[in-house]
Design a protein around this motif. Sequence first.
Motif, PDB file in Angstrom:
ATOM      1  N   LEU A   1       0.830  -1.206   0.000  1.00  0.00           N
ATOM      2  CA  LEU A   1       0.000   0.000   0.000  1.00  0.00           C
ATOM      3  C   LEU A   1       0.866   1.257   0.000  1.00  0.00           C
ATOM      4  CD1 LEU A   1      -2.829  -1.008   2.503  1.00  0.00           C
ATOM      5  CD2 LEU A   1      -2.978  -0.847   0.022  1.00  0.00           C
ATOM      6  N   SER A   2       2.028   1.194   0.641  1.00  0.00           N
ATOM      7  CA  SER A   2       2.953   2.336   0.603  1.00  0.00           C
ATOM      8  C   SER A   2       3.434   2.584  -0.825  1.00  0.00           C
ATOM      9  CB  SER A   2       4.143   2.077   1.526  1.00  0.00           C
ATOM     10  OG  SER A   2       3.737   1.949   2.872  1.00  0.00           O
ATOM     11  N   ALA A   3       3.747   1.496  -1.545  1.00  0.00           N
ATOM     12  CA  ALA A   3       4.158   1.641  -2.943  1.00  0.00           C
ATOM     13  C   ALA A   3       3.028   2.227  -3.783  1.00  0.00           C
ATOM     14  CB  ALA A   3       4.587   0.280  -3.502  1.00  0.00           C
ATOM     15  N   TRP A   4       1.809   1.756  -3.549  1.00  0.00           N
ATOM     16  CA  TRP A   4       0.640   2.261  -4.282  1.00  0.00           C
ATOM     17  C   TRP A   4       0.466   3.757  -4.010  1.00  0.00           C
ATOM     18  CZ3 TRP A   4      -3.317  -0.995  -6.705  1.00  0.00           C
ATOM     19  CH2 TRP A   4      -4.400  -0.281  -7.192  1.00  0.00           C
ATOM     20  N   THR A   5       0.570   4.163  -2.723  1.00  0.00           N
ATOM     21  CA  THR A   5       0.384   5.561  -2.357  1.00  0.00           C
ATOM     22  C   THR A   5       1.472   6.438  -2.965  1.00  0.00           C
ATOM     23  OG1 THR A   5      -0.601   4.839  -0.262  1.00  0.00           O
ATOM     24  CG2 THR A   5       0.078   7.132  -0.414  1.00  0.00           C
ATOM     25  N   THR A   6       2.698   5.923  -3.018  1.00  0.00           N
ATOM     26  CA  THR A   6       3.788   6.695  -3.611  1.00  0.00           C
ATOM     27  C   THR A   6       3.546   6.937  -5.096  1.00  0.00           C
ATOM     28  OG1 THR A   6       5.363   5.807  -1.995  1.00  0.00           O
ATOM     29  CG2 THR A   6       6.276   6.738  -4.018  1.00  0.00           C
ATOM     30  N   ILE A   7       3.075   5.912  -5.795  1.00  0.00           N
ATOM     31  CA  ILE A   7       2.767   6.071  -7.226  1.00  0.00           C
ATOM     32  C   ILE A   7       1.653   7.097  -7.408  1.00  0.00           C
ATOM     33  CG2 ILE A   7       1.920   4.901  -9.280  1.00  0.00           C
ATOM     34  CD1 ILE A   7       3.203   2.355  -8.220  1.00  0.00           C
ATOM     35  N   ASP A   8       0.612   7.036  -6.565  1.00  0.00           N
ATOM     36  CA  ASP A   8      -0.466   8.021  -6.640  1.00  0.00           C
ATOM     37  C   ASP A   8       0.061   9.430  -6.373  1.00  0.00           C
ATOM     38  OD1 ASP A   8      -2.446   6.280  -7.335  1.00  0.00           O
ATOM     39  OD2 ASP A   8      -3.182   5.964  -5.300  1.00  0.00           O
ATOM     40  N   GLY A   9       1.070   9.528  -5.478  1.00  0.00           N
ATOM     41  CA  GLY A   9       1.631  10.836  -5.176  1.00  0.00           C
ATOM     42  C   GLY A   9       2.306  11.471  -6.379  1.00  0.00           C
ATOM     43  N   PHE A  10       2.909  10.660  -7.256  1.00  0.00           N
ATOM     44  CA  PHE A  10       3.502  11.196  -8.473  1.00  0.00           C
ATOM     45  C   PHE A  10       2.445  11.845  -9.357  1.00  0.00           C
ATOM     46  CE2 PHE A  10       7.209   8.742  -7.368  1.00  0.00           C
ATOM     47  CZ  PHE A  10       8.255   9.416  -7.976  1.00  0.00           C
ATOM     48  N   ARG A  11       1.224  11.331  -9.290  1.00  0.00           N
ATOM     49  CA  ARG A  11       0.152  11.872 -10.128  1.00  0.00           C
ATOM     50  C   ARG A  11      -0.589  13.013  -9.439  1.00  0.00           C
ATOM     51  NH1 ARG A  11      -0.928   8.807 -14.511  1.00  0.00           N
ATOM     52  NH2 ARG A  11      -0.122   6.685 -14.596  1.00  0.00           N
ATOM     53  N   SER A  12      -0.938  12.815  -8.171  1.00  0.00           N
ATOM     54  CA  SER A  12      -1.768  13.804  -7.486  1.00  0.00           C
ATOM     55  C   SER A  12      -0.963  14.999  -6.987  1.00  0.00           C
ATOM     56  CB  SER A  12      -2.492  13.142  -6.309  1.00  0.00           C
ATOM     57  OG  SER A  12      -1.558  12.600  -5.384  1.00  0.00           O
ATOM     58  N   SER A  13       0.281  14.786  -6.580  1.00  0.00           N
ATOM     59  CA  SER A  13       1.113  15.879  -6.059  1.00  0.00           C
ATOM     60  C   SER A  13       2.486  15.837  -6.714  1.00  0.00           C
ATOM     61  CB  SER A  13       1.246  15.768  -4.537  1.00  0.00           C
ATOM     62  OG  SER A  13      -0.016  15.741  -3.916  1.00  0.00           O
ATOM     63  N   PRO A  14       2.564  16.103  -8.024  1.00  0.00           N
ATOM     64  CA  PRO A  14       3.865  15.994  -8.708  1.00  0.00           C
ATOM     65  C   PRO A  14       4.895  16.978  -8.188  1.00  0.00           C
ATOM     66  CG  PRO A  14       2.224  17.002 -10.137  1.00  0.00           C
ATOM     67  CD  PRO A  14       1.492  16.502  -8.939  1.00  0.00           C
ATOM     68  N   GLY A  15       4.447  18.106  -7.617  1.00  0.00           N
ATOM     69  CA  GLY A  15       5.397  19.077  -7.100  1.00  0.00           C
ATOM     70  C   GLY A  15       6.225  18.550  -5.950  1.00  0.00           C
ATOM     71  N   ARG A  16       5.695  17.595  -5.191  1.00  0.00           N
ATOM     72  CA  ARG A  16       6.422  17.041  -4.051  1.00  0.00           C
ATOM     73  C   ARG A  16       7.505  16.070  -4.480  1.00  0.00           C
ATOM     74  NH1 ARG A  16       2.212  14.648   0.070  1.00  0.00           N
ATOM     75  NH2 ARG A  16       4.210  14.094   1.051  1.00  0.00           N
ATOM     76  N   VAL A  17       7.445  15.590  -5.717  1.00  0.00           N
ATOM     77  CA  VAL A  17       8.407  14.593  -6.185  1.00  0.00           C
ATOM     78  C   VAL A  17       9.219  15.124  -7.360  1.00  0.00           C
ATOM     79  CG1 VAL A  17       7.201  12.565  -5.336  1.00  0.00           C
ATOM     80  CG2 VAL A  17       6.534  13.535  -7.521  1.00  0.00           C
ATOM     81  N   GLY A  18       9.465  16.430  -7.358  1.00  0.00           N
ATOM     82  CA  GLY A  18      10.392  17.005  -8.325  1.00  0.00           C
ATOM     83  C   GLY A  18       9.789  17.465  -9.629  1.00  0.00           C
ATOM     84  N   MET A  19       8.457  17.588  -9.701  1.00  0.00           N
ATOM     85  CA  MET A  19       7.826  18.044 -10.943  1.00  0.00           C
ATOM     86  C   MET A  19       6.829  19.159 -10.641  1.00  0.00           C
ATOM     87  SD  MET A  19       7.208  14.378 -12.812  1.00  0.00           S
ATOM     88  CE  MET A  19       6.389  13.757 -11.341  1.00  0.00           C
TER      89      MET A  19
END
Length: 761
Positions: free
Chosen positions: A429-447
């Motif tokens: 579930l942590s991996a799933w949430t991290t992938i969702d974070g790339f889409r929902s909050s791209p600014g937090r992951v360098g985009m």
Amino acid sequence: MRATLRWAHSDLRTHRGEALFLVLATAGIVASLLLASALFGYATNPWQRTFTQAHGAHVWIHTAPSADVRKLARLDGVESVAGPYRTEAATVSSRGTRAAVELRGTPEPPSVGRPLITAGRWLDPAEPDGVVLESQLARALLAEPGDTLTLPGTARTLTVEGIADSAEPHYSPGEQPGLVWALPSAVRAPVGQVIGLRLGDPADTDYAVQRAVTVLGTGAVGEVSTWQQARSEAQGNDRLLGQVLGLFGLGALIAAGLAMHGAIATRIRGHLRDLSVLKAIGFTPGQVVRVFLLQHLAYALLGAVGAAALTETLGSRIPGRLGDAVGVWQGLPGHTPALFLVPVGAVLFIGLTTGLAAWRAGRVPPVPVPRGSAPAGWRLTSLARRQALGLRLPAALVLGCHKAFAGRGRSLATVARLTLPLLLIVVALSAWTTIDGFRSSPGRVGMPTALTVRTDDTADMADVPARLTRDSRVAAAYPGVEVAALVPGQTATIALRGIGTRTRPYPYALAEGRAALGPDEAVAGQGLLDLLHARVGDWVRMTVGDRPQILHIVGRSIEPQNAGRVVSTSLDALRENDPGLSPAFYELRLRPGADPHRVAAALTEAGQGHLDVHPVTNPADGLSPLRAVVAGLIAVLALIGLVELLTAIGGSVREGERDVLALRAVGMSARQITAITVTATSCTALAAAVAATALGLPLGRRLIDAQGDSSGIGAGIAQSPSPGLLLLLGAAAVLGAAGLAALPASRAARGRLADAPSAVA
């Protein structure tokens, strides 16, 4: 033998559900491991096969047009060369899609770095405007042989003669220009040249690059790419998918082995009388062990063979890259050994864990030993009794909670076996949430920006920022430039970016340190820090053309592009070293809710053909298959947890058979007796869920950040599941345990009571 088979058949009829779950869990585990093998083979072998067939160059060096690159062929270790070829930077358009490309003047098919034609044909001198596209670029442009490409801002057109695979770095929007082979006459405005070096020993790549830069001079070298970089980019997310499948597959295999160990141990405790009878009629300890061992090996073998057969026959039909990976893997040399060794290894591991438990069955004496009055630790302390009476807690609740943890060693073992699959689910579930974070909050992951805009040579650069921000959906436009820089030692090139200004700084996602606000300050990706063996706070020196650039690394940014080999500062800082530097692109940050594709279409139309606008590439786009992988792994782990729950419930019911007499004697109803077992099982599940959450959250963050470190993005990208999702997981485990325990506990409480010798602790 007949008695052994009759015993196994009777036991199977009694535990059909448990046997089915064991078979399905084994099948899921073996399928995960086989798919992991397929993805590893798919990630590595296609590029390696292309490199071998193309007789690929280990190093490609872009230089100034005046550089004398032919003397590189005489360097020690250089076996052969490709080129030199004149190059031209251009933008081509097809079916409404634009792409930055490198036109490479190639008079004839090269012997080193040879393009492998997959469609159409090679260049024909009779067609001076014919070109061959690299396959990744052709897919992006939706181009096929016979199509016409336009060059925006000019009247030129190019005709696609063929499409070819290449072992060089593939086209990536905004990062890597696409490769276009053309006749020398089609390269009308060359800006440089490129030469490929094939080495006798690929391990000498760094030394060869260093020697080449020394011979040519740093001012003549523009960019260097190596075979390691091309291989890493080609493997991309497929290797990550294989690692996820392999990691969770091995974890699930361990969990399944422990679940089977617990199931056999619990069944042995519940069948001591039957085992004693078998011993009394002449069964040897070895025969008793074989009964349990062969029975569970048969379950594991059935699941493993079924998984191997389904993967072999239906694996290539899975939609997306998983199916493509299986199809390619089936044609690789290592396919047959993996198809045999993976199921055999899984069955042997399960056999080892079940054999340890079955060994206890062989030690059961022919005469059953009477059970003691209560297991160690059964009595409630006086303090606990006073607190329970003071709070007026229901007797069933008190006795159930105490029963769950009465036998300390056995209770802890049950909790531990149930914790493992739940812990792996939390990590998934942590991996799933991290992938969702790339889409929902791209600014937090360098985009932080959503669009990149480039202009052609005819655009009015002074008017571009105002034209971009005229759209109300654009929150900010950051001017930027990116150049290739040689690292100290001259063994590789990195990306040096200047984005934003000191008055309007670019909003980097920082994992360490602070933002670059002062003169000569910069932030760097993890990949660059690893390459230079540097840390935040160090000063680094690099060379851009013939100009040295010295920067102070004040922070580490999360950098998903270029494998993290990026150092970023402001455009003002780069202008101090090169006053004539002008923006090459603009990064656009959009307002919340704005659709990047619609904004890109509007800006392209407003630019009247002078603007090339495309969305920023999101790494999560390549991880879409990971969602299905995670969902499948959660289902497999849930099956394993279900097997462990059924085992715990069966053991709890059997261990409570003799206690039913005493509970009835003190006036407890069948419903209250049922509630004791249900409460005990629920407490076990609750303890496992709490332990899995407490251990799984930090483990998930550590594993995800470790993957980020190894990929160059850097640590700091991991995101934990929401509290609501964790509560839902815990509630599902507890309510599921209670629901599964209700029926067998009710039957035991209402059934005919017998002080059976088999009801032992």
